[in-house]
Structures are given as structure tokens and as C-alpha cells.
Design a protein around this motif. Structure first.
Motif, PDB file in Angstrom:
ATOM      1  N   ALA A 184       4.466   3.942   2.974  1.00  0.00           N
ATOM      2  CA  ALA A 184       4.238   2.718   2.205  1.00  0.00           C
ATOM      3  C   ALA A 184       4.285   1.544   3.175  1.00  0.00           C
ATOM      4  O   ALA A 184       5.070   1.542   4.134  1.00  0.00           O
ATOM      5  CB  ALA A 184       5.282   2.550   1.111  1.00  0.00           C
ATOM      6  N   TYR A 185       3.446   0.538   2.927  1.00  0.00           N
ATOM      7  CA  TYR A 185       3.283  -0.549   3.885  1.00  0.00           C
ATOM      8  C   TYR A 185       3.140  -1.882   3.156  1.00  0.00           C
ATOM      9  O   TYR A 185       2.666  -1.935   2.020  1.00  0.00           O
ATOM     10  CB  TYR A 185       2.045  -0.305   4.764  1.00  0.00           C
ATOM     11  N   LEU A 186       3.537  -2.933   3.842  1.00  0.00           N
ATOM     12  CA  LEU A 186       3.409  -4.287   3.313  1.00  0.00           C
ATOM     13  C   LEU A 186       2.595  -5.111   4.292  1.00  0.00           C
ATOM     14  O   LEU A 186       2.798  -5.024   5.501  1.00  0.00           O
ATOM     15  CB  LEU A 186       4.801  -4.903   3.133  1.00  0.00           C
ATOM     16  N   GLY A 187       1.660  -5.885   3.778  1.00  0.00           N
ATOM     17  CA  GLY A 187       0.844  -6.729   4.640  1.00  0.00           C
ATOM     18  C   GLY A 187       0.596  -8.081   4.011  1.00  0.00           C
ATOM     19  O   GLY A 187       0.405  -8.174   2.798  1.00  0.00           O
ATOM     20  N   GLY A 191      11.154   1.203   3.761  1.00  0.00           N
ATOM     21  CA  GLY A 191      11.027   0.295   4.892  1.00  0.00           C
ATOM     22  C   GLY A 191      10.647  -1.095   4.436  1.00  0.00           C
ATOM     23  O   GLY A 191      11.116  -1.590   3.409  1.00  0.00           O
ATOM     24  N   ASP A 192       9.751  -1.734   5.183  1.00  0.00           N
ATOM     25  CA  ASP A 192       9.358  -3.102   4.872  1.00  0.00           C
ATOM     26  C   ASP A 192       8.704  -3.203   3.495  1.00  0.00           C
ATOM     27  O   ASP A 192       8.829  -4.216   2.806  1.00  0.00           O
ATOM     28  CB  ASP A 192       8.390  -3.611   5.938  1.00  0.00           C
ATOM     29  N   ALA A 193       8.018  -2.144   3.067  1.00  0.00           N
ATOM     30  CA  ALA A 193       7.363  -2.137   1.753  1.00  0.00           C
ATOM     31  C   ALA A 193       8.368  -2.231   0.618  1.00  0.00           C
ATOM     32  O   ALA A 193       8.015  -2.605  -0.504  1.00  0.00           O
ATOM     33  CB  ALA A 193       6.513  -0.887   1.593  1.00  0.00           C
ATOM     34  N   GLY A 194       9.624  -1.928   0.902  1.00  0.00           N
ATOM     35  CA  GLY A 194      10.662  -2.033  -0.111  1.00  0.00           C
ATOM     36  C   GLY A 194      10.935  -3.466  -0.540  1.00  0.00           C
ATOM     37  O   GLY A 194      11.629  -3.690  -1.534  1.00  0.00           O
ATOM     38  N   ARG A 195      10.374  -4.436   0.171  1.00  0.00           N
ATOM     39  CA  ARG A 195      10.524  -5.837  -0.227  1.00  0.00           C
ATOM     40  C   ARG A 195       9.575  -6.212  -1.362  1.00  0.00           C
ATOM     41  O   ARG A 195       9.721  -7.267  -1.971  1.00  0.00           O
ATOM     42  CB  ARG A 195      10.274  -6.759   0.975  1.00  0.00           C
ATOM     43  N   ALA A 196       8.605  -5.357  -1.626  1.00  0.00           N
ATOM     44  CA  ALA A 196       7.690  -5.608  -2.747  1.00  0.00           C
ATOM     45  C   ALA A 196       8.410  -5.317  -4.059  1.00  0.00           C
ATOM     46  O   ALA A 196       9.403  -4.582  -4.097  1.00  0.00           O
ATOM     47  CB  ALA A 196       6.445  -4.742  -2.614  1.00  0.00           C
ATOM     48  N   GLY A 197       7.918  -5.880  -5.135  1.00  0.00           N
ATOM     49  CA  GLY A 197       8.512  -5.630  -6.436  1.00  0.00           C
ATOM     50  C   GLY A 197       8.365  -4.180  -6.851  1.00  0.00           C
ATOM     51  O   GLY A 197       7.387  -3.521  -6.481  1.00  0.00           O
ATOM     52  N   ALA A 210       0.831  -1.200   0.000  1.00  0.00           N
ATOM     53  CA  ALA A 210       0.000   0.000   0.000  1.00  0.00           C
ATOM     54  C   ALA A 210       0.864   1.248   0.000  1.00  0.00           C
ATOM     55  O   ALA A 210       1.937   1.284   0.616  1.00  0.00           O
ATOM     56  CB  ALA A 210      -0.921   0.021   1.222  1.00  0.00           C
ATOM     57  N   VAL A 211       0.384   2.274  -0.685  1.00  0.00           N
ATOM     58  CA  VAL A 211       0.986   3.606  -0.648  1.00  0.00           C
ATOM     59  C   VAL A 211      -0.066   4.566  -0.090  1.00  0.00           C
ATOM     60  O   VAL A 211      -1.215   4.562  -0.549  1.00  0.00           O
ATOM     61  CB  VAL A 211       1.445   4.062  -2.041  1.00  0.00           C
TER      62      VAL A 211
END
Length: 222
Positions: free
Chosen positions: A27-30, A174-180, A16-17
Motif C-alpha cells: 500500500a502506498y501514499l502519494g 507504512g506511510d499509507a496508514g496515514r490515509a483514512g 494505492a493498494v
């Protein structure tokens, strides 16, 4: 302050952005969608939202027409019962029965996330709007983009378009940087569309949205 979210499915789950008044705010990853859904003025999500009982949705036809040479990035969304059917062979057979055409393996691969997102769409708890990132980027550019998002040129063009639209994505997420990279760009494009919707400038394909048998509005927004 207007707070919106743009969400895209990714291998790790969902990315998410967040925008505040149209500017990047996080930005977030879930792993699950409910980890990212929080009160917002609008949430744009790159996943089909809402189904018909039979036939194809008008939204997908309109989005494909708008993208022209990049129309292959839009897939037609089959009826609700098709998504509830497993395995793929059974779903494909039902799709042919209800629409006269089959369902691709690639589209069926989205089934878990389609069902997850539509659980929340049916609940009506959050202001969810279906978006298609390529339609959003075409809106940002004023034309269909020449380079696919998976190419070097395409990725950098999309990041420049977002920056020109007021969404300056930082290098560190942050953690969202692990997304493509393409997933982050798509989430940001979804957020751009969500901000337009929240400010009353969103455009629906079709306009007015198609209503399904449950009275839900079916449209792709940008």
C-alpha cells in the motif's frame, strides 16, 4: 504474475493498494497521482474518467441503479467543459446550460483530482479503469451493503469482504496508514475490481461502455 493497482483519492493526495495475483502486495501514499502510477496489468481508480461534451454519462445512471438504496454515493458527472470552468458559480451555470441541471458543491470539490486523473486517462499511457468502491463491494457481497463505510459496522464488514475475496489487509501499512480507513478500504476494493478486469472477469456499467466524442470508453467497472 498479474500486478494491479487500486487507487482512491484522500486528504493527503492519493492512496494505492497493490495486488499480485489477487493477493495484497503493498500500500502506498502519494501527493500526486504520478507518484503511484507504475506499469500494471490494470489500474482501478475511484474518480470519474472520461466526459461527454453535453448531457450526462450513462455509467453513473447504471451504477446508481445497481446500488439501489445506496445510490446517493454516486454523483452524475457533467460534461468536460464544466470541469474546466472556475469558480464554482460559473461551472454550475454552465452545467445547467449543458445538462439542464446543476452541479453540487461537493462534486465540484473533486475538480483538481478529476482533472489530474483525466490528464493521465487522456494520455493513454496506463490501463486506467474507473471504478466505484460501493459498486465493487456490492459485487463482493452479492448485494448492496446495509451499513455505510464511515460506520464501525460498515468498515469491518468491508474489511471482512475483502479478506474473503483474497485481499487480507494488514494492520501496518507504512506511510499509507496515514490515509483514512475508508480510503484504504476503497483503494483495496478498486484493486479487487482491477484484478477482475485483468483476468477478463470485469463487468462494465454500461456494457458495452458508452463512447464519447473522442472515442473513449466511459464505464464504471467492477
Amino acid at each position: 504474475m498479474l500486478r494491479v493497482l487500486g487507487i482512491d483519492a484522500c486528504r493527503a493526495g492519493w492512496v494505492a493498494v497493490e495486488l499480485h495475483d489477487g493477493a495484497f502486495a503493498g500500500a502506498y501514499l502519494g501527493l500526486r497521482l504520478d507518484e503511484l502510477l507504475t506499469p500494471a496489468d490494470a489500474v482501478g481508480i475511484d474518480i470519474p474518467l472520461g466526459f461527454l461534451e453535453t448531457g450526462w454519462r450513462e455509467a453513473d445512471t447504471r451504477a446508481a441503479q445497481r446500488l439501489g438504496p445506496r445510490r446517493s454515493s454516486v454523483f452524475r458527472v457533467p460534461p468536460r467543459a464544466v470541469w474546466q470552468r472556475a469558480p464554482y458559480a460559473a461551472a454550475n451555470a454552465l452545467c445547467r446550460e449543458l445538462t439542464g441541471a446543476g452541479l453540487s458543491v461537493q462534486a465540484y470539490g473533486l475538480r483538481p483530482k478529476v482533472l489530474e486523473a483525466n490528464t493521465w486517462f487522456d494520455a493513454g499511457r496506463y490501463p486506467l479503469y474507473e471504478v466505484h468502491p460501493e459498486v465493487s463491494f456490492a459485487g463482493l457481497a452479492g448485494t448492496t451493503l446495509a451499513y455505510p463505510k464511515h460506520t464501525w459496522a460498515g468498515a469491518h464488514l468491508r474489511r471482512r469482504l475483502l479478506a474473503a475475496g483474497g485481499i487480507d489487509l494488514p494492520d501496518e501499512l507504512g506511510d499509507a496508514g496515514r490515509a483514512g480507513p475508508d480510503d484504504v478500504l476503497d483503494a483495496a476494493a478498486a484493486a479487487w475490481s482491477a484484478h477482475r478486469i485483468a483476468t477478463g472477469r470485469g463487468v462494465a456499467l454500461p456494457d458495452p461502455p458508452q463512447l464519447n466524442e473522442r472515442g473513449q470508453r466511459l464505464a464504471i467497472w467492477y
